[in-house]
Enzyme design. Structure first.
Site, short mmCIF file in Angstrom:
data_model
loop_
_atom_site.label_atom_id
_atom_site.label_comp_id
_atom_site.label_asym_id
_atom_site.label_seq_id
_atom_site.Cartn_x
_atom_site.Cartn_y
_atom_site.Cartn_z
N ARG A 1 51.30 57.48 48.89
CA ARG A 1 49.95 57.99 48.63
C ARG A 1 49.57 57.96 47.15
NH1 ARG A 1 51.30 61.92 52.61
NH2 ARG A 1 50.52 61.24 54.67
N LYS B 1 39.54 48.14 40.60
CA LYS B 1 39.36 47.50 41.90
C LYS B 1 40.69 46.85 42.27
CE LYS B 1 34.49 46.63 42.79
NZ LYS B 1 33.45 45.57 43.02
N GLU C 1 33.90 34.71 34.35
CA GLU C 1 33.70 36.16 34.29
C GLU C 1 33.20 36.58 32.90
OE1 GLU C 1 33.88 37.60 37.13
OE2 GLU C 1 35.71 37.17 38.24
N LYS D 1 32.87 45.78 30.42
CA LYS D 1 33.31 46.25 31.74
C LYS D 1 33.65 47.74 31.70
CE LYS D 1 35.87 45.41 35.86
NZ LYS D 1 36.69 44.50 36.69
N GLU E 1 31.15 52.04 42.28
CA GLU E 1 30.12 51.05 42.66
C GLU E 1 29.07 51.69 43.57
OE1 GLU E 1 31.66 47.17 43.77
OE2 GLU E 1 29.70 46.55 44.50
N ARG F 1 27.50 49.42 38.99
CA ARG F 1 28.68 48.55 38.89
C ARG F 1 28.51 47.25 39.69
NH1 ARG F 1 35.18 50.01 39.27
NH2 ARG F 1 35.87 47.83 39.05
N ASN G 1 29.27 41.98 40.05
CA ASN G 1 29.48 41.07 41.18
C ASN G 1 28.59 39.85 41.12
OD1 ASN G 1 30.05 41.13 44.60
ND2 ASN G 1 31.56 41.89 43.19
N HIS H 1 29.30 36.51 42.95
CA HIS H 1 30.40 36.74 43.89
C HIS H 1 29.99 36.68 45.35
CE1 HIS H 1 32.39 37.84 40.19
NE2 HIS H 1 33.52 38.05 40.82
N HIS I 1 32.75 34.43 46.65
CA HIS I 1 33.75 34.87 47.64
C HIS I 1 33.64 34.07 48.93
CE1 HIS I 1 34.60 39.12 45.79
NE2 HIS I 1 35.22 38.15 45.15
N HIS J 1 39.55 31.69 41.54
CA HIS J 1 38.46 32.65 41.66
C HIS J 1 37.34 32.35 40.67
CE1 HIS J 1 36.33 36.38 42.26
NE2 HIS J 1 36.43 36.67 40.99
N1 LIG Z 1 40.13 43.69 40.47
C1 LIG Z 1 39.14 43.10 39.81
O1 LIG Z 1 38.24 43.75 39.21
C2 LIG Z 1 39.12 41.61 39.74
C3 LIG Z 1 38.27 40.97 38.82
C4 LIG Z 1 38.28 39.56 38.78
C5 LIG Z 1 39.14 38.85 39.60
N2 LIG Z 1 39.95 39.52 40.46
C6 LIG Z 1 40.91 38.79 41.29
O2 LIG Z 1 41.81 38.11 40.43
C7 LIG Z 1 42.32 36.94 41.10
C8 LIG Z 1 42.24 35.76 40.16
O3 LIG Z 1 43.04 36.06 39.03
P1 LIG Z 1 43.57 34.88 38.07
O4 LIG Z 1 42.45 33.96 37.81
O5 LIG Z 1 44.27 35.51 36.96
O6 LIG Z 1 44.54 34.08 39.06
P2 LIG Z 1 46.13 34.17 39.29
O7 LIG Z 1 46.63 35.56 39.22
O8 LIG Z 1 46.38 33.39 40.54
O9 LIG Z 1 46.74 33.33 38.04
C9 LIG Z 1 46.38 31.97 37.95
C10 LIG Z 1 47.63 31.08 37.81
O10 LIG Z 1 48.14 31.20 36.47
C11 LIG Z 1 49.54 31.54 36.51
N3 LIG Z 1 49.78 32.31 35.30
C12 LIG Z 1 49.43 33.60 35.09
N4 LIG Z 1 49.67 33.94 33.81
C13 LIG Z 1 50.20 32.83 33.20
C14 LIG Z 1 50.62 32.53 31.88
N5 LIG Z 1 50.52 33.43 30.91
N6 LIG Z 1 51.11 31.30 31.62
C15 LIG Z 1 51.18 30.37 32.62
N7 LIG Z 1 50.77 30.58 33.88
C16 LIG Z 1 50.27 31.80 34.16
C17 LIG Z 1 49.74 32.24 37.80
O11 LIG Z 1 51.07 32.16 38.21
C18 LIG Z 1 48.79 31.46 38.72
O12 LIG Z 1 49.45 30.28 39.16
C19 LIG Z 1 41.49 36.78 42.36
O13 LIG Z 1 42.22 37.24 43.47
C20 LIG Z 1 40.30 37.69 42.12
O14 LIG Z 1 39.77 38.20 43.34
C21 LIG Z 1 39.97 40.88 40.55
O1 LIG Z 2 34.99 45.12 38.88
C1 LIG Z 2 34.02 44.84 39.62
O2 LIG Z 2 33.26 45.67 40.15
C2 LIG Z 2 33.76 43.42 39.95
O3 LIG Z 2 32.92 43.09 40.78
C3 LIG Z 2 34.57 42.40 39.19
C4 LIG Z 2 34.67 41.04 39.90
O4 LIG Z 2 34.79 40.03 38.90
C5 LIG Z 2 35.90 40.95 40.78
O5 LIG Z 2 36.07 39.65 41.29
C6 LIG Z 2 35.98 41.99 41.92
O6 LIG Z 2 37.25 41.94 42.53
C7 LIG Z 2 34.97 41.67 43.01
O7 LIG Z 2 34.78 42.89 43.69
P1 LIG Z 2 34.48 42.94 45.26
O8 LIG Z 2 34.11 44.39 45.46
O9 LIG Z 2 33.35 41.99 45.53
O10 LIG Z 2 35.71 42.53 46.00
ZN LIG Z 3 35.40 38.18 39.91
#
Ligand SMILES: NC(=O)c1ccc[n+]([C@@H]2O[C@H](COP(=O)([O-])OP(=O)(O)OC[C@H]3O[C@@H](n4cnc5c(N)ncnc54)[C@H](O)[C@@H]3O)[C@@H](O)[C@H]2O)c1
Ligand SMILES: O=C(O)C(=O)C[C@@H](O)[C@H](O)[C@H](O)COP(=O)(O)O
Ligand SMILES: [Zn+2]
Length: 364
Positions: free
Chosen positions: A120, A142, A184, A226, A236, A240, A244, A247, A251, A264
């Protein structure tokens, strides 16, 4: 080193951005719980930076467990939550443990969600190693995993205790993954920072060349934009949603192509171009503004066309987007460069026209 603060009262936390900070135990110590640490990383990052993080945690006399996932979007799955929590339980980890995400957004999102649900809730530290994770995913809480029927459909809002972004780790980031983070970054300029958008137009060459000063500015500006939005609307309820932008389309592209074909940021870049087109179709922005947006996305080398799939396939995923209300798809659209709005008042014909206009030739 540059530090920012995400102001969430009792759950506030720092964002540390700098070179070589992975080696600084003083940055990790305040965010760690009293018990052991589990580092969650992926198969590309582990050989590069895992030992450095281990060394830092050993200086704090921490027992450390490592869980290495396969690199890539497909690892952001409920099955891996089962794997992670099983490994923690087998190791006898309790509520006093800390999960440390060492990697990009995939590792960050699944680790954050594992921290939210394991017993939890346990502490989480984000150690982003991609540009996208540094400017976006590590901040704001998120967390979650993908479902075959929709992107990020299982998750929680769960804040980390610290974000430690060592920009040295970007040295090994391949060009495609680096560019992906720029979608982004451009998003922040479009939704509420016109000056940043103009700066990006004038300095994109320096950013693409990964010049230290330009990169530092990009990461600091993005994190501040951000952090300010998250502090004002963590869950959100309204504001917030502007984070998006791009997206609703993006998405749908990721889900339609099966998670992983498009990074992404690549899907978001196409989504931003589509959102700008839709904004112009609805007379919210001028053609000249749409052209500036298209030109900046193109300047990054990111894609601007969606893969050729039936429009109905995209629409099916857009209909389950989490911003939908009352059965209506909602979009983040632009009222100008630096101003965004969420709306469900979008004629289906306009959506179809935009999809057709920015899709590779078949199925258009
Ligand atoms: N939670 C949020 O607010 C939020 C915001 C934006 C995106 N996201 C999520 O993030 C994900 C995309 O993240 P990403 O673009 O970082 O992709 P990712 O985590 O898949 O990394 C991209 C690639 O780079 C490699 N890599 C990572 N760091 C490295 C480094 N320093 N040197 C060499 N290789 C490296 C990884 O192994 C992978 O193959 C998606 O799932 C998206 O939905 C979440
Ligand atoms: O932090 C947020 O809020 C965002 O929307 C950041 C986005 O870049 C990110 O991809 C987020 O994961 C998308 O949110 P979701 O609620 O559409 O899944
Ligand atoms: Zn995003």
């Amino acid at each position: 080193m540059h530090s920012l603060h995400v102001d969430l009262g009792q759950r506030s936390y720092p964002i540390h951005i700098g070179t070589g900070i992975l080696a600084d135990p003083a940055l990790f110590a305040p965010a760690l719980s009293t018990g052991p640490v589990a580092i969650i990383t992926d198969s590309n990052v582990a050989p590069l930076y895992l030992e450095a993080l281990h060394k830092t945690l050993r200086k704090l006399e921490k027992d450390v467990l490592t869980i290495t996932l396969s690199a890539g979007e497909a690892s952001k799955s409920l099955a891996n939550i089962q794997e992670i929590t099983g490994r923690l339980l087998s190791a006898g980890y309790g509520r006093d443990c800390t999960l440390c995400a060492l990697g990009g957004g995939v590792v960050g999102d699944i680790t954050g969600f594992a921290a939210a649900v394991y017993q939890r809730g346990v502490a989480c530290i984000q150690v982003p190693t991609t540009l996208l994770a540094m400017v976006d995913s590590s901040v704001g809480g998120k967390t979650g995993v993908n479902h075959p029927l929709g992107k990020n459909m299982i998750g929680a809002f769960y804040q980390p205790r610290a974000v430690i972004a060592d920009t040295d780790t970007l040295d090994s980031l391949p060009d495609r993954e680096f560019r992906s983070g720029l979608a982004e970054v451009i998003k922040y300029g479009l939704i509420n920072d016109q000056g940043f958008f103009s700066w990006l137009e004038d300095h994109m060459d320096a950013v693409l060349a990964r010049e230290a000063d330009a990169l530092a500015k990009v990461i600091q500006y993005s994190c501040k934009d951000k952090a300010d939005i998250v502090a004002r609307d963590e869950l959100e309820g309204g504001l917030r949603a502007i984070l998006n932008l791009g997206h609703t389309f993006g998405h749908a592209i990721e889900a339609t192509t099966g998670y992983g074909q498009y990074l992404h940021g690549e899907a978001v870049a196409i989504g931003i171009v589509m959102a700008a087109d839709l904004s112009r179709r609805l007379d919210l922005i001028r053609e000249s503004e749409q052209n500036r947006i298209y030109a900046l996305i193109k300047a990054t080398g990111l894609p601007t066309l969606a893969p050729a799939f039936p429009i109905a396939d995209y629409l099916a995923f857009m209909r389950v987007d989490k911003k939908a209300e009352g059965g209506r798809v909602r979009f983040i659209l632009l009222r100008g460069i630096g101003s965004a709005v969420i709306t469900g008042d979008v004629p289906p014909a306009a959506i179809a026209q935009t999809l057709q206009a920015f899709m590779e030739h078949e199925h258009a």
